[in-house]
Scaffold this motif. Sequence first.
Motif, short mmCIF file in Angstrom:
data_model
loop_
_atom_site.label_atom_id
_atom_site.label_comp_id
_atom_site.label_asym_id
_atom_site.label_seq_id
_atom_site.Cartn_x
_atom_site.Cartn_y
_atom_site.Cartn_z
N ASP A 124 -38.02 71.36 19.46
CA ASP A 124 -36.93 71.55 20.40
C ASP A 124 -35.70 72.19 19.77
OD1 ASP A 124 -37.80 70.23 22.98
OD2 ASP A 124 -38.28 68.73 21.49
N MET A 194 -43.50 66.02 33.32
CA MET A 194 -42.60 65.80 32.19
C MET A 194 -43.12 66.47 30.92
SD MET A 194 -41.68 61.87 33.12
CE MET A 194 -40.60 61.52 31.76
N SER A 195 -44.42 66.35 30.68
CA SER A 195 -44.95 66.96 29.45
C SER A 195 -44.93 68.48 29.54
CB SER A 195 -46.37 66.44 29.17
OG SER A 195 -47.24 66.80 30.20
N HIS A 198 -41.33 69.64 29.10
CA HIS A 198 -40.94 69.54 27.69
C HIS A 198 -41.52 70.70 26.89
CE1 HIS A 198 -39.70 67.45 24.07
NE2 HIS A 198 -40.90 67.67 23.56
N ARG A 199 -42.80 70.91 27.08
CA ARG A 199 -43.49 71.98 26.34
C ARG A 199 -43.03 73.37 26.81
NH1 ARG A 199 -47.71 71.71 22.95
NH2 ARG A 199 -49.17 73.44 22.85
N ARG A 201 -40.19 74.22 28.10
CA ARG A 201 -38.84 74.52 27.61
C ARG A 201 -38.88 74.91 26.13
NH1 ARG A 201 -36.08 69.45 30.70
NH2 ARG A 201 -35.37 70.53 32.57
N ARG A 202 -39.77 74.29 25.39
CA ARG A 202 -39.92 74.67 23.98
C ARG A 202 -40.37 76.13 23.88
NH1 ARG A 202 -42.78 70.26 20.02
NH2 ARG A 202 -41.12 68.72 20.03
N ASP B 8 -38.09 66.30 14.55
CA ASP B 8 -37.01 65.83 15.40
C ASP B 8 -36.06 64.99 14.57
OD1 ASP B 8 -38.14 67.09 17.49
OD2 ASP B 8 -39.05 65.30 18.36
N GLU B 14 -34.26 62.83 21.52
CA GLU B 14 -35.29 63.54 22.27
C GLU B 14 -35.83 62.72 23.42
OE1 GLU B 14 -36.19 66.70 23.37
OE2 GLU B 14 -35.10 66.59 21.50
N LYS B 15 -35.89 61.41 23.21
CA LYS B 15 -36.43 60.53 24.25
C LYS B 15 -35.50 60.51 25.47
CE LYS B 15 -36.34 55.97 24.09
NZ LYS B 15 -36.49 54.63 23.51
N GLN B 18 -33.48 64.94 27.42
CA GLN B 18 -34.01 65.79 28.49
C GLN B 18 -33.91 65.10 29.86
OE1 GLN B 18 -34.75 68.93 27.85
NE2 GLN B 18 -34.61 68.76 25.63
#
Lengths: 216, 81
Positions: A124, A194-195, A198-199, A201-202, B8, B14-15, B18
């Motif tokens: 990230d 969500m996963s 997250h991925r 956006r990376r 991280d 990180e948890k 977002q």
Amino acid sequence: MRRPVLAFQSLDTTMLGWPAMSETTPEQDPRRLAEEARDRVHFEEEALALADQVYRVARRLVSTREEAEDLMQETYARAFRAWRSFQPGTNLRAWLLRILTNLNIDRGRRQQRSPDLQPLEEGDYYLYNRLEETGREPNNDQDRVDERLSQDDVVSALSAVPHDFRDVIVLVDIGDFSYADAAQILEIPIGTVMSRLHRGRRILKKELAEQTVETA
Amino acid sequence: MSFSPGVDPCEECEKLLQPYLDKQLSDSERAEAESHLEVCAYCRKRYVFEEKLRMFVRQAAVEEMPPDLKQKLAGLRTPLF
């Protein structure tokens, strides 16, 4: 504050297994007919009032403006035919987007590789670190993100994100839908939203970082 | 400060960061995130950066609907009579 979860009962299988949706006419009762006409006009006006917002999402789900326009017209034609399937009081914008994303998927995107197979090493902090390495301290008011990245950079980077990830980013970050709404629209579990977010956006940040380095 | 790719520096960040930015946390989770932001300088910095980035992506990615498309959509309405 959590946003309310959408009620999609009205869509059920009729929205998924096109074109098996009810288009029965009401009883031939003048009062019923008048009520039905009024409800339909109201629905159509509300749907058209949301067209700008739906288009903004549609435009980033596909590659070209022409594709977005075709998709919009197919979506609205289908929505106007299936207006009785919409449950008043629920989220009409999400209902329209669900039709639109289903149509988009039906256009052949199912051939795409599984998103989970794509490796991604960067974390990230990749974009953040790259901006620092190029001598541009992030989070500095004198050197804001929008002064280092152009609109073209963003559009190009977004288009490089694989569809399954991009769909979620577009719905949440551009369409402003909640995780729960995005899950309902795309018919995937909320954990997958969500996963993928997250991925995705990376991946987006990695693409932006590479463009930033190129222009540094 | 800079961190190695894939590492991280703050798991807590990180948890929470977002979903916090996405306004997806419950009241208690949000309070936990805000408490953490108060004590973690790195997360505060990341938070501001991420917030600006998202705002910029949202603005940059928007393309307004062509004016004639709305007319085409209106033309798809069911005639009253």
